[in-house]
Design a protein around this motif. Structure first.
Motif, short mmCIF file in Angstrom:
data_model
loop_
_atom_site.label_atom_id
_atom_site.label_comp_id
_atom_site.label_asym_id
_atom_site.label_seq_id
_atom_site.Cartn_x
_atom_site.Cartn_y
_atom_site.Cartn_z
N LEU A 31 0.83 -1.21 0.00
CA LEU A 31 0.00 0.00 0.00
C LEU A 31 0.86 1.26 0.00
N GLU A 32 1.89 1.27 0.83
CA GLU A 32 2.74 2.46 0.88
C GLU A 32 3.46 2.69 -0.44
N ARG A 46 -5.22 7.59 7.44
CA ARG A 46 -6.63 7.21 7.54
C ARG A 46 -6.98 6.10 6.55
N VAL A 47 -6.49 6.23 5.33
CA VAL A 47 -6.77 5.20 4.31
C VAL A 47 -6.14 3.88 4.72
N PHE A 48 -4.89 3.94 5.20
CA PHE A 48 -4.23 2.70 5.63
C PHE A 48 -4.98 2.07 6.79
N ALA A 49 -5.40 2.88 7.76
CA ALA A 49 -6.11 2.34 8.92
C ALA A 49 -7.40 1.62 8.50
N LYS A 50 -8.14 2.21 7.57
CA LYS A 50 -9.37 1.56 7.08
C LYS A 50 -9.05 0.26 6.35
N ALA A 108 -11.27 7.98 -3.22
CA ALA A 108 -10.67 7.27 -4.36
C ALA A 108 -9.57 6.31 -3.89
N LEU A 109 -8.78 6.74 -2.92
CA LEU A 109 -7.73 5.86 -2.37
C LEU A 109 -8.34 4.68 -1.61
N GLU A 110 -9.42 4.94 -0.90
CA GLU A 110 -10.11 3.84 -0.21
C GLU A 110 -10.62 2.81 -1.22
N ALA A 111 -11.15 3.28 -2.34
CA ALA A 111 -11.61 2.37 -3.38
C ALA A 111 -10.44 1.55 -3.92
N SER A 112 -9.32 2.18 -4.12
CA SER A 112 -8.14 1.46 -4.62
C SER A 112 -7.64 0.44 -3.61
N ALA A 113 -7.68 0.78 -2.34
CA ALA A 113 -7.25 -0.15 -1.30
C ALA A 113 -8.19 -1.36 -1.24
#
Length: 142
Positions: A31-32, A46-50, A108-113
């Motif tokens: 992810l990073e 925040r995105v990583f935590a989710k 958008a980042l959450e969707a990608s994750a």
């Protein structure tokens, strides 16, 4: 994300496969490197935590469901949940783009994750289950 599909050895137990592909260190690194590099640190955190919470939810099933058949079913449920979350975020991003000309980078980042997690879990699913799940999602869109 630049990571390709995961190849799953057919003789490896499902619980072992899930633990291997959802390894915390590899997940964070991917992810990073592929998603969060250059992103505002607060948004990235925040995105990583989710995403990590979703990863841990799947792993929690592995730790608590010892029967292979039941685990296969719950992994399929996790896949559907992730797919639904990805789809919700994609729809939001598309409408934001259409209405304002831009979208929430965080969403958008959450969707990608979520998409990345889907790509990790998908190879573990039975082909027939995967076909049915895809039909369910496509039928909701039509």
């Amino acid at each position: 994300m630049t990571t390709g599909p995961v190849t799953v050895p057919p003789t490896e137990e499902l619980s072992t496969q899930v633990r291997r592909i959802l390894s915390a260190e590899e997940f964070r690194t991917a992810l990073e490197r592929d998603l969060l590099d250059g992103v505002d640190p607060e948004i990235a955190a925040r995105v990583f935590a989710k995403a990590d919470g979703l990863r841990r939810d799947v792993l929690g099933q592995v730790d608590n469901i010892p029967m292979e058949e039941e685990l296969q079913w719950t992994i399929a449920l996790s896949y559907m949940e992730l797919k639904a979350q990805w789809l919700q975020r994609q729809v939001r991003v598309c409408y934001e783009e259409m209405m304002t000309g831009s979208c929430s980078k965080e969403v958008a980042l959450e969707a990608s994750a979520a998409s990345y997690l889907i790509s990790l879990i998908e190879p573990l699913l039975d082909a027939e289950h995967l076909r049915r799940i895809r039909e369910l999602f496509v039928s909701q869109v039509d």
